[in-house]
Design a protein around this motif. Structure first.
Motif, mmCIF file in Angstrom:
data_model
loop_
_atom_site.group_PDB
_atom_site.id
_atom_site.type_symbol
_atom_site.label_atom_id
_atom_site.label_comp_id
_atom_site.label_asym_id
_atom_site.label_seq_id
_atom_site.Cartn_x
_atom_site.Cartn_y
_atom_site.Cartn_z
ATOM 1 N N ALA A 5 38.605 41.311 -44.676
ATOM 2 C CA ALA A 5 37.518 42.295 -44.705
ATOM 3 C C ALA A 5 37.419 43.023 -43.367
ATOM 4 O O ALA A 5 37.235 44.248 -43.326
ATOM 5 N N SER A 6 37.540 42.287 -42.282
ATOM 6 C CA SER A 6 37.496 42.887 -40.955
ATOM 7 C C SER A 6 38.642 43.883 -40.765
ATOM 8 O O SER A 6 38.448 44.974 -40.214
ATOM 9 N N LEU A 7 39.822 43.498 -41.226
ATOM 10 C CA LEU A 7 40.980 44.395 -41.122
ATOM 11 C C LEU A 7 40.755 45.665 -41.940
ATOM 12 O O LEU A 7 41.052 46.765 -41.477
ATOM 13 N N ALA A 8 40.212 45.528 -43.132
ATOM 14 C CA ALA A 8 39.953 46.695 -43.982
ATOM 15 C C ALA A 8 38.921 47.623 -43.342
ATOM 16 O O ALA A 8 39.103 48.849 -43.330
ATOM 17 N N ILE A 9 37.859 47.045 -42.797
ATOM 18 C CA ILE A 9 36.829 47.865 -42.143
ATOM 19 C C ILE A 9 37.405 48.589 -40.929
ATOM 20 O O ILE A 9 37.154 49.779 -40.721
ATOM 21 N N GLY A 10 38.188 47.889 -40.126
ATOM 22 C CA GLY A 10 38.795 48.512 -38.952
ATOM 23 C C GLY A 10 39.754 49.628 -39.310
ATOM 24 O O GLY A 10 39.789 50.668 -38.656
ATOM 25 N N THR A 11 40.522 49.419 -40.367
ATOM 26 C CA THR A 11 41.462 50.455 -40.813
ATOM 27 C C THR A 11 40.710 51.680 -41.316
ATOM 28 O O THR A 11 41.056 52.819 -40.972
ATOM 29 N N LEU A 12 39.678 51.443 -42.115
ATOM 30 C CA LEU A 12 38.867 52.550 -42.628
ATOM 31 C C LEU A 12 38.192 53.303 -41.489
ATOM 32 O O LEU A 12 38.169 54.538 -41.481
ATOM 33 N N GLU A 13 37.682 52.572 -40.512
ATOM 34 C CA GLU A 13 37.058 53.215 -39.356
ATOM 35 C C GLU A 13 38.063 54.080 -38.605
ATOM 36 O O GLU A 13 37.756 55.191 -38.177
ATOM 37 N N GLY A 14 39.282 53.588 -38.456
ATOM 38 C CA GLY A 14 40.314 54.358 -37.770
ATOM 39 C C GLY A 14 40.663 55.640 -38.491
ATOM 40 O O GLY A 14 40.862 56.687 -37.867
ATOM 41 N N VAL A 15 40.717 55.578 -39.814
ATOM 42 C CA VAL A 15 41.017 56.777 -40.604
ATOM 43 C C VAL A 15 39.871 57.777 -40.510
ATOM 44 O O VAL A 15 40.090 58.974 -40.316
ATOM 45 N N ILE A 16 38.646 57.282 -40.619
ATOM 46 C CA ILE A 16 37.486 58.168 -40.532
ATOM 47 C C ILE A 16 37.415 58.823 -39.155
ATOM 48 O O ILE A 16 37.068 59.999 -39.032
ATOM 49 N N ALA A 17 37.756 58.079 -38.104
ATOM 50 C CA ALA A 17 37.686 58.610 -36.741
ATOM 51 C C ALA A 17 38.600 59.810 -36.538
ATOM 52 O O ALA A 17 38.349 60.653 -35.675
ATOM 53 N N LEU A 18 39.651 59.910 -37.343
ATOM 54 C CA LEU A 18 40.547 61.065 -37.228
ATOM 55 C C LEU A 18 39.866 62.360 -37.643
ATOM 56 O O LEU A 18 40.268 63.442 -37.222
ATOM 57 N N PHE A 19 38.836 62.263 -38.476
ATOM 58 C CA PHE A 19 38.175 63.451 -38.997
ATOM 59 C C PHE A 19 36.873 63.781 -38.282
ATOM 60 O O PHE A 19 36.202 64.723 -38.638
ATOM 61 N N VAL A 20 36.527 62.988 -37.280
ATOM 62 C CA VAL A 20 35.323 63.246 -36.494
ATOM 63 C C VAL A 20 35.685 64.221 -35.378
ATOM 64 O O VAL A 20 36.736 64.082 -34.758
ATOM 65 N N PRO A 21 34.833 65.193 -35.120
ATOM 66 C CA PRO A 21 35.135 66.135 -34.048
ATOM 67 C C PRO A 21 35.361 65.420 -32.717
ATOM 68 O O PRO A 21 34.747 64.412 -32.435
ATOM 69 N N GLY A 22 36.250 65.950 -31.941
ATOM 70 C CA GLY A 22 36.564 65.359 -30.642
ATOM 71 C C GLY A 22 37.893 65.880 -30.154
ATOM 72 O O GLY A 22 38.008 66.356 -29.051
ATOM 73 N N LEU A 23 38.891 65.777 -31.010
ATOM 74 C CA LEU A 23 40.196 66.346 -30.677
ATOM 75 C C LEU A 23 40.318 67.704 -31.358
ATOM 76 O O LEU A 23 39.910 67.870 -32.498
ATOM 77 N N SER A 24 40.886 68.669 -30.643
ATOM 78 C CA SER A 24 41.124 69.960 -31.277
ATOM 79 C C SER A 24 42.252 69.804 -32.294
ATOM 80 O O SER A 24 42.964 68.811 -32.306
ATOM 81 N N GLU A 25 42.398 70.776 -33.157
ATOM 82 C CA GLU A 25 43.450 70.697 -34.178
ATOM 83 C C GLU A 25 44.835 70.619 -33.551
ATOM 84 O O GLU A 25 45.712 69.927 -34.054
ATOM 85 N N ASP A 26 45.035 71.328 -32.437
ATOM 86 C CA ASP A 26 46.329 71.277 -31.762
ATOM 87 C C ASP A 26 46.593 69.889 -31.200
ATOM 88 O O ASP A 26 47.688 69.343 -31.344
ATOM 89 N N GLU A 27 45.587 69.291 -30.557
ATOM 90 C CA GLU A 27 45.745 67.954 -29.999
ATOM 91 C C GLU A 27 45.962 66.924 -31.104
ATOM 92 O O GLU A 27 46.824 66.061 -30.999
ATOM 93 N N THR A 96 30.353 49.194 -36.620
ATOM 94 C CA THR A 96 31.494 48.566 -37.298
ATOM 95 C C THR A 96 32.288 47.699 -36.329
ATOM 96 O O THR A 96 32.791 46.639 -36.718
ATOM 97 N N PHE A 97 32.381 48.120 -35.082
ATOM 98 C CA PHE A 97 33.070 47.292 -34.081
ATOM 99 C C PHE A 97 32.348 45.963 -33.921
ATOM 100 O O PHE A 97 32.970 44.896 -33.901
ATOM 101 N N GLY A 98 31.035 46.010 -33.814
ATOM 102 C CA GLY A 98 30.249 44.788 -33.691
ATOM 103 C C GLY A 98 30.355 43.912 -34.925
ATOM 104 O O GLY A 98 30.492 42.684 -34.814
ATOM 105 N N ALA A 99 30.289 44.513 -36.098
ATOM 106 C CA ALA A 99 30.402 43.742 -37.343
ATOM 107 C C ALA A 99 31.762 43.068 -37.452
ATOM 108 O O ALA A 99 31.856 41.895 -37.840
ATOM 109 N N ARG A 100 32.812 43.794 -37.087
ATOM 110 C CA ARG A 100 34.161 43.205 -37.133
ATOM 111 C C ARG A 100 34.290 42.071 -36.130
ATOM 112 O O ARG A 100 34.913 41.044 -36.423
ATOM 113 N N ALA A 101 33.715 42.228 -34.952
ATOM 114 C CA ALA A 101 33.788 41.174 -33.934
ATOM 115 C C ALA A 101 33.076 39.914 -34.419
ATOM 116 O O ALA A 101 33.582 38.798 -34.240
ATOM 117 N N ILE A 102 31.922 40.078 -35.052
ATOM 118 C CA ILE A 102 31.188 38.931 -35.582
ATOM 119 C C ILE A 102 31.964 38.266 -36.715
ATOM 120 O O ILE A 102 32.081 37.036 -36.767
#
Length: 125
Positions: A5-27, A96-102
């Motif tokens: 479950a922790s692995l699944a949550i971390g993977t999902l969080e990583g995928v979602i983080a790609l779509f959060v603003p922060g990096l420009s499209e070029d980066e 999610t980081f805290g939940a995965r750590a617990i």
């Protein structure tokens, strides 16, 4: 089950983080393949260790413990040495980081105590 479950949550969080603003499209476009390859490699390695622990491989249990301790050290050092980085993160990322750590801590505890410890100490039948 908690480790999966922790692995699944971390993977999902990583995928979602790609779509959060922060990096420009070029980066993002430039680093996307590196990010995906690194993520897949880490997910596969973690899944391999979880699978090994589930198959009564003591080395996998020890690797999971070592990775959990290393993660805890990185968490503590980064939290106290880079507090601005933590405040800049989205609330859901920290949650999610805290939940995965617990979840990882509970699972590792179960692997080394009580029924988990006796399961590893008994011979395969």
């Amino acid at each position: 089950m908690l480790l999966w479950a922790s692995l699944a949550i971390g993977t999902l969080e990583g995928v979602i983080a790609l779509f959060v603003p922060g990096l420009s499209e070029d980066e993002l476009g430039h680093f996307l393949w590196w990010i995906l390859a690194g993520t897949l490699l880490l997910v596969a390695a973690n899944a391999y260790f979880i699978y090994g622990a589930a198959r009564r491989k003591n080395w996998a249990r020890i690797v999971l413990l070592s990775l959990a301790i290393l993660s805890l050290l990185v968490l503590l050092v980064s939290h106290f040495m880079l507090p601005a980085e933590w405040s800049d993160e989205d609330w859901w990322s920290n949650a999610t980081f805290g939940a995965r750590a617990i979840m990882d801590a509970i699972a590792i505890y179960w692997l080394f105590t009580g029924a988990g410890a006796s399961w590893y100490s008994t011979e395969n039948v």
